[in-house]
Design a protein around this motif. Structure first.
Motif: not given
Length: 545
Positions: A234-243, A271-282
């Motif tokens: 459900p988090f932004k820009d995570a793609g088709q799956s996440a682990l 900065e792009n990696i952090r954007a994905r991680v931020d969306a996952m972790l809050g």
């Protein structure tokens, strides 16, 4: 790539010149190329058996970066036998439970080890550099006790020439080149194996059109020590799956499925990696990026793992996708399978043909891993709209219906291979439990003082349960250990009876040095057992199937 650098204590075998560099080529029984976990496990096992081994590695210490992190119960059992298992479990993050999500919804959870009575957990998470360090530490301890193991750091093999009775190697060092000879050369030099390339050998299989971003994140979090996997997260820009799952030292491994047509350089920008991680972790989560990389799934293997006097093990022989933790775990099983066979051949106690069964058995294991890994990848990355509809229908059903859960494939997690129907198997005359059938690895069980697998220490063993075993101190020069147990006196939980007898009243098991069952009977005399052992060392089958 953001690269993590470990403490200086990890630099365990810095370059040092050796006398052989100024002498004509010296002959060695075994030369291992590659100082990763597979090469070191093999060297440790051989050295503890008294077989001299030289390890050549083009670096001078354990590798940097996280790489493999998930080590299975069977790998830990092998590490226990080699002396390093407890340190790995003490350092590692133990986990048995996994949870599967689809979007915001939890589909189900599973427990990989629901039963008690095992010394080792189903899995630990432990960064590969620690795994390698503990093996090298154990090698150092073995060397101090006289084990004939030598590690040569920054010794890179640049050329090889296979002769009738040895392999001639050209080796480059900071002080210049030299040559040495190996009666047996074991290539543990990774998926891009230079040895394989020097020999012009193929590496056939399938490359999947998808990319995955790994981010090892250092943070303090209250997530449980479980494996969490999301389909369509459900988090932004995570793609088709996440682990997400935890490693030691407050490091968390995160995987994002990116798709095939990507700009790798762009995706690896911090900065792009952090954007994905931020969306996952809050929003506002505090963390540091320790290590990042992008990888592509590949499921490939060599046709044969033995090529005369050159034998391939680990990623140099086979490669699978990381979902399911089948890479390093399978490679350690390669080393476990090869060490006792090579030792017997070098001692003249078994025919050269025994080494062909290494390829037979471990190619069988590689095929099983590749099949499971391919199925997982196809489920993770549907290749058509109808495939995606079918996948999501299974996920929806699995929320409420247990029959659908075995069809959910977020990476079938590594279990040891059973060598069903292969040439070293002896008779299976016991109507006993399927889990300990001929070809299977022994299942652990608590004893009155310790655990069963701790008693199976690298020799052929006759396990006698509720019966008196024949007296066989050796067969054709091969030492045979006897372990006699009683379910009345040695089986405090009943697990030994349940796992090895079933409805039978007594049993005899012939167990190989790698703890696989070679044969079993309700009763057997010394000749029957001797015949089964001869089958197990490659001298041919001497019984009716």
């Amino acid at each position: 790539m953001v690269d993590v650098r470990y403490d200086i204590e990890f630099q365990l075998y810095p370059y040092a010149p050796v006398a052989a560099q100024t002498l004509p080529a010296q002959r060695h029984p075994v030369v291992v190329v590659g100082g990763g976990p597979i090469g070191m496990a093999l060297a440790l096992d051989l050295g503890r058996k008294g077989t001299p081994v030289v390890v050549l590695d083009d670096h001078d210490g354990v590798g940097q970066g996280s790489r493999a992190i998930c080590f299975a119960k069977r790998t830990l059992e092998i590490a226990n036998r080699l002396g390093a298992g407890q340190r790995m479990m003490d350092k590692g993050v133990v986990w048995n439970v996994g949870k599967v999500f689809h979007g915001d919804d939890r589909v189900f959870q599973f427990n990989l080890q629901p039963e008690d009575g095992h010394r080792c957990p189903a899995f630990i998470n432990l960064q590969q550099p620690y795994f390698e360090k503990f093996l090298v530490d154990e090698i150092r301890a073995a060397q101090s006790e006289g084990a004939p193991i030598e590690i040569r750091g920054r010794n890179a093999v640049t050329a090889m020439d296979q002769r009738d009775d040895h392999v001639l190697l050209d080796v480059d060092t900071p002080d210049g080149p030299y040559q040495l000879e190996a009666e047996w050369l074991i290539a543990c030099d990774g998926a891009r194996s230079p040895i394989r390339d020097m020999m012009g050998l193929g590496f056939d299989g399938r490359v999947f059109e998808d990319n995955f971003l790994i981010a090892d994140v250092k943070m303090t979090a209250d997530f449980p020590t479980e494996r969490w996997f999301w389909f369509e997260p459900p988090f932004k820009d995570a793609g088709q799956s996440a682990l997400l799952h935890k490693q030691p030292d407050d490091i968390w491994r995160i995987d994002f499925q990116l798709g095939w047509d990507i700009d790798r350089d762009k995706e690896l920008k911090e900065e792009n990696i952090r954007a994905r991680v931020d969306a996952m972790l809050g929003e506002g989560a505090e963390y540091e990026l320790e290590w990042t990389s992008i990888y592509t799934f590949q499921c490939r293997r060599m046709q044969e793992f033995r090529h005369d006097r050159v034998i391939f093990a680990g990623d140099s022989a086979h490669q699978v996708s990381p979902f399911g933790a089948r890479g390093a775990n399978s490679g350690v099983q390669d080393a476990d399978n090869l060490a006792w066979k090579l030792d017997l051949v070098l001692r003249g106690l078994a025919p050269d043909a025994l080494l062909d069964t290494y390829s037979e058995e471990r190619a069988h294991g590689a095929d099983e891993n590749i099949l499971n890994s391919t199925r997982a990848t196809d489920f993770l990355t549907p290749k058509s709209e109808i495939s995606k509809v079918f996948r999501n229908a299974i996920l929806d059903l699995a929320k409420d219906h247990s029959f659908a859960r075995p069809m959910v494939n977020s990476g079938r997690l590594s279990v040891p291979c059973v060598y069903d129907g292969l040439s070293l198997n002896g008779p299976d005359r016991l109507a006993g439990p399927d889990k300990t059938r001929v070809g299977a690895p022994c299942v652990d069980a608590p004893l009155q003082n310790g655990f069963l697998l701790d008693e199976l220490t690298g020799a052929f063993t006759i396990l006698a349960i509720n019966t008196t075993p024949p007296a066989l101190p050796q067969i054709d020069g091969i030492p045979v250990k006897t372990l006699a147990l009683s379910t009345q006196e040695d089986d405090p939980t009943g697990a030994l009876r349940e796992r090895y007898l079933g409805d039978a009243g007594c049993a005899l098991y012939l167990i190989r040095p790698d703890q696989h069952v070679a044969a079993r009977w309700p009763t057997a005399d010394d000749q029957i057992i001797a015949n089964a052992l001869r089958t197990a060392i490659g001298r041919g089958r001497t019984y009716d199937a």
